[in-house]
Scaffold this motif. Structure first.
Motif, PDB file in Angstrom:
ATOM      1  N   ASP A   6      -9.592 -55.142 -15.085  1.00  0.00           N
ATOM      2  CA  ASP A   6      -9.009 -54.731 -14.212  1.00  0.00           C
ATOM      3  C   ASP A   6      -8.602 -55.417 -13.064  1.00  0.00           C
ATOM      4  O   ASP A   6      -9.306 -55.654 -11.891  1.00  0.00           O
ATOM      5  CB  ASP A   6      -9.848 -53.414 -14.144  1.00  0.00           C
ATOM      6  CG  ASP A   6      -9.884 -52.429 -13.105  1.00  0.00           C
ATOM      7  OD1 ASP A   6      -8.258 -52.269 -12.814  1.00  0.00           O
ATOM      8  OD2 ASP A   6      -9.811 -51.236 -13.191  1.00  0.00           O
TER       9      ASP A   6
ATOM     10  N   SER B 296      -7.076 -49.934 -11.310  1.00  0.00           N
ATOM     11  CA  SER B 296      -6.649 -48.802 -11.889  1.00  0.00           C
ATOM     12  C   SER B 296      -7.135 -47.599 -11.325  1.00  0.00           C
ATOM     13  O   SER B 296      -6.339 -46.833 -11.345  1.00  0.00           O
ATOM     14  CB  SER B 296      -8.087 -48.799 -13.523  1.00  0.00           C
ATOM     15  OG  SER B 296      -9.236 -49.250 -12.325  1.00  0.00           O
TER      16      SER B 296
ATOM     17  N   PRO C  96      -9.323 -52.144  -7.385  1.00  0.00           N
ATOM     18  CA  PRO C  96      -8.507 -53.190  -9.063  1.00  0.00           C
ATOM     19  C   PRO C  96      -7.840 -51.440  -9.157  1.00  0.00           C
ATOM     20  O   PRO C  96      -7.493 -50.907  -8.363  1.00  0.00           O
ATOM     21  CB  PRO C  96      -9.740 -52.090  -9.609  1.00  0.00           C
ATOM     22  CG  PRO C  96     -10.437 -51.066  -8.909  1.00  0.00           C
ATOM     23  CD  PRO C  96     -10.546 -51.295  -7.730  1.00  0.00           C
TER      24      PRO C  96
ATOM     25  N   MET D  84      -6.011 -49.498 -20.890  1.00  0.00           N
ATOM     26  CA  MET D  84      -6.822 -49.717 -22.012  1.00  0.00           C
ATOM     27  C   MET D  84      -6.416 -50.352 -23.562  1.00  0.00           C
ATOM     28  O   MET D  84      -7.715 -50.452 -23.846  1.00  0.00           O
ATOM     29  CB  MET D  84      -8.349 -50.133 -21.396  1.00  0.00           C
ATOM     30  CG  MET D  84      -8.971 -49.722 -20.211  1.00  0.00           C
ATOM     31  SD  MET D  84     -10.263 -49.336 -19.594  1.00  0.00           S
ATOM     32  CE  MET D  84     -10.702 -49.008 -18.185  1.00  0.00           C
TER      33      MET D  84
END
Length: 352
Positions: A114, A190, A188, A1
């Motif tokens: 994401d 992540s 997602p 991020m």
């Protein structure tokens, strides 16, 4: 991020070092390092990176050089989370919004999506519930306020165990036909590592058959700053006085009409000049940030938007915030590692 220019992560030391005491700090300056040495700290978790540009030399005759020298000499590892901590849910900007008393907050400037992916995995019927639950517990299958979402199709799986295999079902050299379920679920990007680990651990097969597909569906968006409503009726002047008391500030700078009623607040930690126009576009009555430059303040003033420059140091809310997150995480791991919150003053400015 993190922004691509941001040198986050390990800055000094080794990731293999065993950690008994962590210090959380906003800035990494020599007094902070001296504090860490006195307190027997093994790891410093900082918001502002010490090493921001590539080093050309380390000169211990300068404070900057001595800071790096002391870290190495006393075997203290330095780790920085900067713009990624600004963007993260529960990070600097959420901590600031909570401290200010903002409600109904949302992201001010979108930065990162994401991306959503789909996992398709083939599981024998006897273990379908086990794998489904493991995937859901790892975070897969979240759609809105629903969790553990999946689609399941029955079918027949075939395989021939060759030499050197240790099949859960069947024998080497014999074609097997197994009633299986094709499980489809989204996650997602992540948390892909966690989802894959959950699948592998819960699946009975020696070799798992699965596909991962990228989706055009929009994932959750993360970004810089927050915008929301004040908890109570307040004017710009009243809000400024509250901030001065809340953040224990010697002073702050205000642009605009002090008697203006505030119905929408925007906030961005650190130097916030680049996001003034975003705050205006989203209808903020006042924008709270730090290090606001003269000509940017002029522009906001002429457009009728107020600014409260509370200084870069208000990001010190991350000390308590990150300290609490780390303490809770260490407790969940039954770790005896201690978290220490830096008490050194790092604001270079004095108001007279």
């Amino acid at each position: 991020m993190a922004e691509d220019w941001d040198p986050i992560g390990l800055q000094v030391g080794s990731l293999q070092k065993r950690i008994k005491k962590i210090m959380v700090t906003l800035d990494v300056i020599e007094p902070v390092i001296d504090e860490a040495i006195r307190e027997g700290v093994d790891l410093i978790f900082a918001h502002h990176p010490l090493i921001f540009k590539p080093l050309k030399k380390i000169n211990p005759d300068t404070s900057y050089g001595r800071t790096i020298q002391k870290l190495l000499k006393h075997d203290i590892t330095l780790y920085a989370a900067h713009t990624n901590l600004d963007v993260a849910v529960g990070g600097v900007n959420d901590l600031l919004a909570d401290k200010i008393g903002m409600t109904n907050t949302e992201v001010l400037v979108n930065r990162v999506e994401d991306q959503l992916k789909k996992l398709v995995v083939f599981v024998p019927e006897t273990h379908a519930d086990t794998v489904r639950n493991a995937l859901g517990d790892a975070g897969a299958g979240f759609i809105g306020n629903y969790s553990h979402c999946s689609f399941n199709t029955p079918g027949t799986g075939t395989f021939l165990p060759n030499e050197g295999t240790n099949p859960h079902i069947g024998e080497q050299g014999t074609m097997e036909y197994v009633n299986e379920v094709k499980i489809e679920t989204i996650f997602p990007m992540s948390i892909e590592k966690d989802v894959m680990s959950a699948m592998q651990k819960s699946h009975p097969y020696e070799e798992v058959a699965y596909d991962i597909l990228k989706l055009d569906n929009k994932g959750k968006t993360f970004g810089i700053g927050r915008i929301g409503k004040p908890k109570d009726d307040v004017t710009v002047g009243e809000l400024a006085k509250q901030l001065k008391e809340t953040f224990n500030l010697q002073g702050l700078r205000v642009v605009g009409d002090l008697d203006k009623k505030v119905e929408k607040i925007a906030v961005s930690g650190g130097e916030g000049n680049d996001f003034i126009s975003n705050a205006m576009f989203k209808g903020a009555d006042v924008y709270i940030s730090g290090d606001i430059k003269y000509h940017f303040a002029h522009e906001a003033w002429m457009e009728g938007m107020a600014i409260i420059d509370a200084g870069h140091n208000i990001e010190k809310v991350m000390i308590d915030g990150v300290g609490s997150i780390l303490s809770d995480w260490l407790k969940s791991k039954n770790s005896d590692t201690e978290v220490y919150l830096s008490k050194a003053e790092t604001d270079p400015f004095t108001f007279l």
